[in-house]
Design a protein around this motif. Structure first.
Motif, PDB file in Angstrom:
ATOM      1  N   ILE A  97       0.884  -1.160   0.000  1.00 31.70           N
ATOM      2  CA  ILE A  97       0.000   0.000   0.000  1.00 31.70           C
ATOM      3  C   ILE A  97       0.920   1.208   0.000  1.00 31.70           C
ATOM      4  CG2 ILE A  97      -1.698   1.299   1.341  1.00 31.70           C
ATOM      5  CD1 ILE A  97      -2.887  -1.421   2.153  1.00 31.70           C
ATOM      6  N   THR A  98       0.812   1.998  -1.078  1.00 33.57           N
ATOM      7  CA  THR A  98       1.758   3.086  -1.303  1.00 33.57           C
ATOM      8  C   THR A  98       1.235   4.435  -0.848  1.00 33.57           C
ATOM      9  OG1 THR A  98       0.950   3.335  -3.567  1.00 33.57           O
ATOM     10  CG2 THR A  98       2.863   1.897  -3.233  1.00 33.57           C
ATOM     11  N   GLY A  99      -0.028   4.504  -0.496  1.00 32.20           N
ATOM     12  CA  GLY A  99      -0.560   5.783  -0.040  1.00 32.20           C
ATOM     13  C   GLY A  99      -1.987   5.665   0.448  1.00 32.20           C
ATOM     14  N   ILE A 100      -2.392   6.687   1.162  1.00 35.11           N
ATOM     15  CA  ILE A 100      -3.760   6.800   1.644  1.00 35.11           C
ATOM     16  C   ILE A 100      -4.401   7.952   0.883  1.00 35.11           C
ATOM     17  CG2 ILE A 100      -5.239   7.266   3.630  1.00 35.11           C
ATOM     18  CD1 ILE A 100      -3.677   4.636   3.879  1.00 35.11           C
ATOM     19  N   ARG A 101      -5.515   7.671   0.217  1.00 35.38           N
ATOM     20  CA  ARG A 101      -6.221   8.700  -0.539  1.00 35.38           C
ATOM     21  C   ARG A 101      -7.237   9.436   0.320  1.00 35.38           C
ATOM     22  NH1 ARG A 101      -7.784   6.668  -6.450  1.00 35.38           N
ATOM     23  NH2 ARG A 101      -5.942   7.575  -7.377  1.00 35.38           N
ATOM     24  N   HIS A 102      -7.835   8.732   1.252  1.00 35.63           N
ATOM     25  CA  HIS A 102      -8.844   9.363   2.103  1.00 35.63           C
ATOM     26  C   HIS A 102      -9.038   8.544   3.370  1.00 35.63           C
ATOM     27  CE1 HIS A 102     -12.301  11.749   3.207  1.00 35.63           C
ATOM     28  NE2 HIS A 102     -12.962  10.634   3.426  1.00 35.63           N
ATOM     29  N   LEU A 103      -9.188   9.230   4.491  1.00 39.80           N
ATOM     30  CA  LEU A 103      -9.508   8.593   5.765  1.00 39.80           C
ATOM     31  C   LEU A 103     -10.795   9.205   6.302  1.00 39.80           C
ATOM     32  CD1 LEU A 103      -6.017   8.671   7.517  1.00 39.80           C
ATOM     33  CD2 LEU A 103      -7.207   6.654   6.688  1.00 39.80           C
ATOM     34  N   ASP A 104     -11.694   8.368   6.765  1.00 43.42           N
ATOM     35  CA  ASP A 104     -12.937   8.835   7.374  1.00 43.42           C
ATOM     36  C   ASP A 104     -13.120   8.047   8.670  1.00 43.42           C
ATOM     37  OD1 ASP A 104     -15.562   9.446   8.137  1.00 43.42           O
ATOM     38  OD2 ASP A 104     -16.226   9.625   6.046  1.00 43.42           O
ATOM     39  N   LYS A 105     -12.583   8.615   9.754  1.00 44.27           N
ATOM     40  CA  LYS A 105     -12.606   7.919  11.045  1.00 44.27           C
ATOM     41  C   LYS A 105     -14.029   7.692  11.536  1.00 44.27           C
ATOM     42  CE  LYS A 105     -10.666   8.106  15.682  1.00 44.27           C
ATOM     43  NZ  LYS A 105      -9.797   8.851  16.599  1.00 44.27           N
ATOM     44  N   SER A 106     -14.912   8.675  11.346  1.00 42.13           N
ATOM     45  CA  SER A 106     -16.277   8.545  11.863  1.00 42.13           C
ATOM     46  C   SER A 106     -17.070   7.442  11.170  1.00 42.13           C
ATOM     47  CB  SER A 106     -17.023   9.877  11.743  1.00 42.13           C
ATOM     48  OG  SER A 106     -17.223  10.217  10.388  1.00 42.13           O
ATOM     49  N   ARG A 107     -16.731   7.131   9.933  1.00 43.10           N
ATOM     50  CA  ARG A 107     -17.402   6.052   9.195  1.00 43.10           C
ATOM     51  C   ARG A 107     -16.558   4.792   9.128  1.00 43.10           C
ATOM     52  NH1 ARG A 107     -19.588   9.771   4.318  1.00 43.10           N
ATOM     53  NH2 ARG A 107     -21.326  10.689   5.433  1.00 43.10           N
ATOM     54  N   ASP A 108     -15.353   4.842   9.691  1.00 40.51           N
ATOM     55  CA  ASP A 108     -14.428   3.710   9.726  1.00 40.51           C
ATOM     56  C   ASP A 108     -14.064   3.233   8.319  1.00 40.51           C
ATOM     57  OD1 ASP A 108     -12.751   1.909  10.989  1.00 40.51           O
ATOM     58  OD2 ASP A 108     -14.293   0.382  11.226  1.00 40.51           O
ATOM     59  N   ILE A 109     -13.735   4.202   7.449  1.00 37.88           N
ATOM     60  CA  ILE A 109     -13.377   3.889   6.061  1.00 37.88           C
ATOM     61  C   ILE A 109     -12.014   4.477   5.730  1.00 37.88           C
ATOM     62  CG2 ILE A 109     -13.956   4.295   3.621  1.00 37.88           C
ATOM     63  CD1 ILE A 109     -16.882   4.287   4.453  1.00 37.88           C
ATOM     64  N   CYS A 110     -11.220   3.694   5.002  1.00 35.27           N
ATOM     65  CA  CYS A 110      -9.921   4.137   4.512  1.00 35.27           C
ATOM     66  C   CYS A 110      -9.819   3.770   3.036  1.00 35.27           C
ATOM     67  CB  CYS A 110      -8.807   3.450   5.299  1.00 35.27           C
ATOM     68  SG  CYS A 110      -7.154   3.882   4.734  1.00 35.27           S
ATOM     69  N   ILE A 111      -9.480   4.749   2.211  1.00 35.39           N
ATOM     70  CA  ILE A 111      -9.273   4.517   0.783  1.00 35.39           C
ATOM     71  C   ILE A 111      -7.769   4.542   0.545  1.00 35.39           C
ATOM     72  CG2 ILE A 111      -9.737   5.316  -1.562  1.00 35.39           C
ATOM     73  CD1 ILE A 111     -12.256   6.714  -0.432  1.00 35.39           C
ATOM     74  N   CYS A 112      -7.225   3.396   0.092  1.00 37.38           N
ATOM     75  CA  CYS A 112      -5.784   3.208  -0.077  1.00 37.38           C
ATOM     76  C   CYS A 112      -5.420   3.084  -1.552  1.00 37.38           C
ATOM     77  CB  CYS A 112      -5.332   1.920   0.601  1.00 37.38           C
ATOM     78  SG  CYS A 112      -5.810   1.742   2.292  1.00 37.38           S
ATOM     79  N   LYS A 113      -4.148   3.239  -1.826  1.00 32.16           N
ATOM     80  CA  LYS A 113      -3.616   3.078  -3.173  1.00 32.16           C
ATOM     81  C   LYS A 113      -2.538   2.001  -3.164  1.00 32.16           C
ATOM     82  CE  LYS A 113      -2.912   4.264  -7.464  1.00 32.16           C
ATOM     83  NZ  LYS A 113      -3.798   3.753  -8.473  1.00 32.16           N
ATOM     84  N   ILE A 114      -2.628   1.083  -4.138  1.00 36.15           N
ATOM     85  CA  ILE A 114      -1.559   0.106  -4.345  1.00 36.15           C
ATOM     86  C   ILE A 114      -1.066   0.253  -5.775  1.00 36.15           C
ATOM     87  CG2 ILE A 114      -2.461  -1.517  -2.638  1.00 36.15           C
ATOM     88  CD1 ILE A 114      -3.475  -3.244  -4.966  1.00 36.15           C
ATOM     89  N   GLY A 115       0.019  -0.407  -6.108  1.00 37.19           N
ATOM     90  CA  GLY A 115       0.638  -0.250  -7.404  1.00 37.19           C
ATOM     91  C   GLY A 115       0.128  -1.176  -8.496  1.00 37.19           C
ATOM     92  N   GLY A 116      -0.872  -1.965  -8.231  1.00 42.19           N
ATOM     93  CA  GLY A 116      -1.350  -2.920  -9.227  1.00 42.19           C
ATOM     94  C   GLY A 116      -2.038  -2.266 -10.408  1.00 42.19           C
ATOM     95  N   ILE A 117      -2.018  -2.960 -11.513  1.00 41.58           N
ATOM     96  CA  ILE A 117      -2.767  -2.493 -12.678  1.00 41.58           C
ATOM     97  C   ILE A 117      -3.642  -3.633 -13.174  1.00 41.58           C
ATOM     98  CG2 ILE A 117      -1.124  -0.713 -13.410  1.00 41.58           C
ATOM     99  CD1 ILE A 117      -0.066  -2.756 -15.452  1.00 41.58           C
ATOM    100  N   LYS A 118      -4.752  -3.272 -13.745  1.00 40.24           N
ATOM    101  CA  LYS A 118      -5.711  -4.234 -14.278  1.00 40.24           C
ATOM    102  C   LYS A 118      -6.184  -5.214 -13.210  1.00 40.24           C
ATOM    103  CE  LYS A 118      -4.537  -3.784 -19.074  1.00 40.24           C
ATOM    104  NZ  LYS A 118      -4.578  -4.373 -20.366  1.00 40.24           N
ATOM    105  N   LEU A 119      -6.460  -4.685 -12.041  1.00 39.22           N
ATOM    106  CA  LEU A 119      -6.998  -5.514 -10.967  1.00 39.22           C
ATOM    107  C   LEU A 119      -8.495  -5.683 -11.167  1.00 39.22           C
ATOM    108  CD1 LEU A 119      -5.144  -3.796  -8.019  1.00 39.22           C
ATOM    109  CD2 LEU A 119      -4.574  -5.981  -9.073  1.00 39.22           C
ATOM    110  N   ARG A 120      -9.035  -6.763 -10.682  1.00 39.64           N
ATOM    111  CA  ARG A 120     -10.471  -7.012 -10.783  1.00 39.64           C
ATOM    112  C   ARG A 120     -11.181  -6.220  -9.690  1.00 39.64           C
ATOM    113  NH1 ARG A 120     -12.815 -12.796 -11.965  1.00 39.64           N
ATOM    114  NH2 ARG A 120     -12.284 -12.091 -14.019  1.00 39.64           N
ATOM    115  N   THR A 121     -12.183  -5.441 -10.080  1.00 37.79           N
ATOM    116  CA  THR A 121     -12.904  -4.599  -9.132  1.00 37.79           C
ATOM    117  C   THR A 121     -14.178  -5.277  -8.638  1.00 37.79           C
ATOM    118  OG1 THR A 121     -14.147  -3.481 -10.870  1.00 37.79           O
ATOM    119  CG2 THR A 121     -12.056  -2.490 -10.212  1.00 37.79           C
ATOM    120  N   LEU A 122     -14.617  -4.807  -7.498  1.00 36.66           N
ATOM    121  CA  LEU A 122     -15.868  -5.284  -6.913  1.00 36.66           C
ATOM    122  C   LEU A 122     -16.955  -4.282  -7.257  1.00 36.66           C
ATOM    123  CD1 LEU A 122     -16.889  -7.538  -5.013  1.00 36.66           C
ATOM    124  CD2 LEU A 122     -16.589  -5.932  -3.157  1.00 36.66           C
ATOM    125  N   LYS A 123     -18.082  -4.768  -7.728  1.00 39.16           N
ATOM    126  CA  LYS A 123     -19.194  -3.879  -8.046  1.00 39.16           C
ATOM    127  C   LYS A 123     -19.952  -3.543  -6.779  1.00 39.16           C
ATOM    128  CE  LYS A 123     -20.176  -4.954 -12.798  1.00 39.16           C
ATOM    129  NZ  LYS A 123     -21.252  -5.151 -13.761  1.00 39.16           N
TER     130      LYS A 123
END
Length: 143
Positions: A97-123
């Motif tokens: 995990i190369t970085g944090i894009r957003h942290l929301d402590k009150s909602r317990d959410i963290c948006i992270c960045k990794i170096g992968g490409i063409k990863l399969r996403t979740l709808k």
């Protein structure tokens, strides 16, 4: 917070409904066993184990891929205090995990960045499940 991240966080609430591990919700009402197995097979390739190192030791949690270029959602509490973190996929591939894009402590959410490409996403589910609908939770926060 940009409108992109506001929408991403809003969508994540559908997926992280107060569960301490990454939870993927998908209505499966009236699903027969084959449909459930197909749903799990499609989804699990997007779910990751987050391996975290802190000053106090190691811990882990779950997360999931939301952008094929390497955006992962996990819980805030999973990344709190992290000095290093890795996303481990079911195929045994790992990405730092190369970085944090957003942290929301009150909602317990963290948006992270990794170096992968063409990863399969979740709808994302388009709506919260109705009362009485079945949902499934995917993830392996304990390994």
């Amino acid at each position: 917070m940009t409108s992109y991240f506001k929408q991403l966080v809003a969508n994540c609430i559908v997926c992280l409904v107060g569960i301490t591990a990454c939870t993927v919700t998908a209505p499966i009402a009236n699903a027969w066993q084959g449909e459930l197995a197909d749903l799990i097979e499609r989804s699990e390739k997007s779910v990751v184990r987050i391996e975290v190192e802190t000053l106090n030791g190691r811990s882990q949690g779950s997360g999931f891929v939301v952008e094929s270029t390497g955006t992962i959602i996990t819980n805030y509490h999973v990344m709190a205090g992290a000095i290093k973190a890795t996303a481990a996929f079911p195929d045994d591939s790992k990405y730092d995990i190369t970085g944090i894009r957003h942290l929301d402590k009150s909602r317990d959410i963290c948006i992270c960045k990794i170096g992968g490409i063409k990863l399969r996403t979740l709808k994302f589910a388009s709506n919260m499940p109705r009362k009485g609908e079945d949902v499934i939770a995917l993830g392996s926060p304990i390994g």
